[in-house]
Design an enzyme around this catalytic site. Structure first.
Site, PDB file in Angstrom:
ATOM      1  NE  ARG A 106      -3.771   2.446   0.927  1.00  0.00           N
ATOM      2  CZ  ARG A 106      -3.684   3.776   0.873  1.00  0.00           C
ATOM      3  NH1 ARG A 106      -2.576   4.349   0.404  1.00  0.00           N
ATOM      4  NH2 ARG A 106      -4.682   4.527   1.282  1.00  0.00           N
ATOM      5  CD  GLU A 114     -11.018   2.771  -1.778  1.00  0.00           C
ATOM      6  OE1 GLU A 114     -11.314   1.557  -1.805  1.00  0.00           O
ATOM      7  OE2 GLU A 114      -9.893   3.187  -1.466  1.00  0.00           O
ATOM      8  NE  ARG A 154      -3.831  -2.489   2.222  1.00  0.00           N
ATOM      9  CZ  ARG A 154      -4.650  -1.530   1.815  1.00  0.00           C
ATOM     10  NH1 ARG A 154      -5.022  -1.475   0.532  1.00  0.00           N
ATOM     11  NH2 ARG A 154      -5.089  -0.612   2.658  1.00  0.00           N
TER      12      ARG A 154
END
EC number: 3.1.-.-
Length: 233
Positions: A106, A114, A154
C-alpha cells in the site's frame, strides 16, 4: 614441541576459517533471503523499530500486478540483476506460481479513488489512477521502504521507481499521483510519509486543486476516498 605448536596453530586457523565461513553464510542468508509475504517481514523492517528515516530498510523487487490506484503486488528479488534476476532467474508470470510468493503493498502518504468492488460503482478517476500506476510500475522493478503493517495485512511503504529501466535514478511515485489529481494526501490513522514529506505533498496537492486536475475538477462534488469508504462500509 615445535610440531605440537604448528598443529595447534593450524587447528586455530582452520577453526577461524570455519567460524568466518559460517558467519558469512548467516549474513548472506539474512541479507539476500527472499521475503515471500508479509509474515516474512520481521519488525526490524518497519519504521517503528528504526531510529532514523534516513536509514530505512528497503526491499528491491518487481511489480507483478496493480490492484488499485494506491496498491500493488510485489515480488521480492534480493540482489536484483547482480544476483541473476531477470536473466538467470525469472520472476514467475502466472497466477498459480505467484500464489503466496508476493507482498501486498500500500503506497504511503496518499489515498487514491476507490475502485468498484462487489457490484459497487468506483469513484470518479479510480480507473485513471489505476491505469497511471500500472503504466509507471507494473512489470517493472521498484524499491519499497516498509513503514508499518495495516489492518488488511498490507505493508504500507514508500515506493520509488526507475523512470529509465536499470539506471540508478529514482523517483517517488506518490507525488506523481497527487500532482495529477489522481490521489489526495492521506491524513487518516497511522499515516506515514516517505520519502516525500507531508508538507511537500500538501503543496503539490494545493497546486493540483488550483489547476482543477483530476479529482479536483469535481469541485464541491469531490468525495474523499476515506469518506467514500466510510459511506460504503
Amino acid at each position: 614441541m615445535q610440531n605440537q605448536r604448528n598443529e595447534y596453530s593450524i587447528s586455530l586457523r582452520n577453526l577461524s576459517y570455519i567460524i568466518l565461513t559460517i558467519s558469512t553464510g548467516i549474513v548472506i542468508h539474512r541479507k539476500f533471503r527472499r521475503i515471500k509475504d508479509i509474515e516474512d517481514l520481521s519488525s526490524r523492517f518497519f519504521r517503528g523499530q528504526q531510529k532514523s528515516l534516513t536509514k530505512l530498510n528497503s526491499l528491491y523487487g518487481y511489480v507483478t500486478s496493480v490492484g488499485d490506484g494506491d496498491n500493488f503486488r510485489f515480488y521480492h528479488t534480493p540482489g536484483g540483476r547482480l544476483l541473476g534476476w531477470h536473466w538467470l532467474r525469472k520472476v514467475p508470470s502466472n497466477r498459480n506460481a505467484l500464489k503466496n510468493e508476493t507482498l501486498s503493498i500500500r503506497l504511503s502518504g496518499i489515498d487514491a479513488p476507490e475502485s468498484g468492488y462487489f457490484g459497487k460503482l468506483g469513484q470518479p478517476f479510480s480507473l485513471e489512477a489505476k491505469q497511471f500506476l500500472a503504466r509507471k510500475l507494473e512489470h517493472r522493478s521498484v524499491r519499497v521502504y516498509p513503514l508499518h503493517r495495516d489492518q488488511y495485512n498490507r505493508a504500507v511503504c514508500g515506493v520509488t521507481y526507475y523512470p529509465i529501466r536499470w539506471l540508478f535514478f529514482k523517483r517517488d511515485i506518490g507525488p506523481q499521483l497527487v500532482s495529477r489529481g489522481l490521489a489526495v494526501v492521506y491524513e487518516g490513522a497511522n499515516s506515514s510519509y516517505y520519502p516525500t514529506e507531508k508538507s511537500v505533498l500538501m503543496k503539490i496537492q494545493e497546486t493540483a486543486r488550483k489547476r482543477k486536475l483530476g479529482m479536483h475538477s469535481l469541485g464541491n462534488k469531490l468525495e474523499l476516498p476515506k469518506d467514500y469508504k466510510k459511506r460504503n462500509k
